[in-house]
Design a protein around this motif. Structure first.
Motif, PDB file in Angstrom:
ATOM      1  N   ASN A  85       0.807  -1.223   0.000  1.00  0.00           N
ATOM      2  CA  ASN A  85       0.000   0.000   0.000  1.00  0.00           C
ATOM      3  C   ASN A  85       0.841   1.274   0.000  1.00  0.00           C
ATOM      4  O   ASN A  85       0.278   2.368  -0.002  1.00  0.00           O
ATOM      5  CB  ASN A  85      -0.947  -0.002   1.203  1.00  0.00           C
ATOM      6  CG  ASN A  85      -1.957  -1.126   1.091  1.00  0.00           C
ATOM      7  OD1 ASN A  85      -2.518  -1.361   0.030  1.00  0.00           O
ATOM      8  ND2 ASN A  85      -2.173  -1.834   2.172  1.00  0.00           N
ATOM      9  N   GLU A  87       2.578   4.336  -1.399  1.00  0.00           N
ATOM     10  CA  GLU A  87       2.289   5.049  -2.638  1.00  0.00           C
ATOM     11  C   GLU A  87       3.523   5.208  -3.518  1.00  0.00           C
ATOM     12  O   GLU A  87       3.410   5.205  -4.737  1.00  0.00           O
ATOM     13  CB  GLU A  87       1.663   6.412  -2.326  1.00  0.00           C
ATOM     14  CG  GLU A  87       0.262   6.265  -1.776  1.00  0.00           C
ATOM     15  CD  GLU A  87      -0.450   7.594  -1.614  1.00  0.00           C
ATOM     16  OE1 GLU A  87      -0.098   8.564  -2.313  1.00  0.00           O
ATOM     17  OE2 GLU A  87      -1.357   7.657  -0.780  1.00  0.00           O
ATOM     18  N   GLU A 118       1.215   5.126   6.909  1.00  0.00           N
ATOM     19  CA  GLU A 118       2.286   5.857   6.251  1.00  0.00           C
ATOM     20  C   GLU A 118       3.049   6.697   7.279  1.00  0.00           C
ATOM     21  O   GLU A 118       2.450   7.374   8.110  1.00  0.00           O
ATOM     22  CB  GLU A 118       1.700   6.768   5.159  1.00  0.00           C
ATOM     23  CG  GLU A 118       2.750   7.445   4.310  1.00  0.00           C
ATOM     24  CD  GLU A 118       2.132   8.246   3.193  1.00  0.00           C
ATOM     25  OE1 GLU A 118       2.398   7.929   2.029  1.00  0.00           O
ATOM     26  OE2 GLU A 118       1.376   9.196   3.492  1.00  0.00           O
TER      27      GLU A 118
END
Length: 189
Positions: A85, A87, A118
């Motif tokens: 996941n 980016e 993140e």
């Protein structure tokens, strides 16, 4: 004069025998000497026989032709990897690669549980935002079986495990035979 020549020849013979014995002693000494071990690598050694994670892979039937590929990642001793996941594009990002085939097709993205968060990582190789997976995590991806014929399809789970920084490749084979589908590790045979 004869005595003189005989004496000189005797000296040469003795010297010749003496040097042969030295050669034999030197060879014998060389053969029995223990080689000196020299450490050419400075710094800590990495034990690659130690595995900082365990992985379990299985396949379950969800509906008539829908199957789920389930992967459980169990991390040890502070090991971690880049989430699918993230980016940003990382070469070592966790992913599943299935060889091209006419028997199954992916019908979902890779689902991560628990979902990674993140974070900013100032490390020179990252220097930005990344989703690190640092806890035991499950992955699930759904596939549609598009063939009723028996088949075998190969695939690989790939990721870089940190902090060891090694590319991990776990090959597997998805098999459909006599109406049943299952997955097993491909040991290359």
């Amino acid at each position: 004069m004869r005595i003189y020549i005989t004496s000189i020849l005797t000296v040469f013979l003795l010297l010749g025998c003496s040097s042969e014995k030295k050669t034999v002693k030197t060879i014998a000494k060389t053969e029995t000497s223990v080689p000196k071990i020299v450490n050419l690598i400075e710094g800590p050694m990495v034990d690659l026989s130690y595995n900082p994670y365990d992985i379990a892979i299985k396949m379950d039937r969800e509906k008539k032709n829908i199957y789920s590929l389930d992967i459980q990642m169990l991390l040890r001793d502070g090991s971690f990897f880049v989430s699918p996941n993230s980016e940003r594009d990382f070469k070592g990002k966790f992913r599943i690669d299935i060889e091209e085939n006419n028997a199954i097709e992916s019908v979902s993205e890779l689902i991560e549980t628990p979902l990674s968060q993140e974070v900013f990582d100032p490390h020179p190789f990252v220097n930005g935002y990344v989703n690190w997976v640092k806890v035991n995590t499950n992955y699930k991806q759904f596939f549609l079986r598009t063939s009723d014929k028996d088949f075998k399809v190969g695939g690989v789970v790939r990721f870089v495990i940190e902090p060891r920084c090694t590319l991990e490749e776990i090959p597997f084979i998805i098999t459909y035979e006599k109406g049943k589908m299952w997955i097993m590790q491909n040991d290359g045979c």
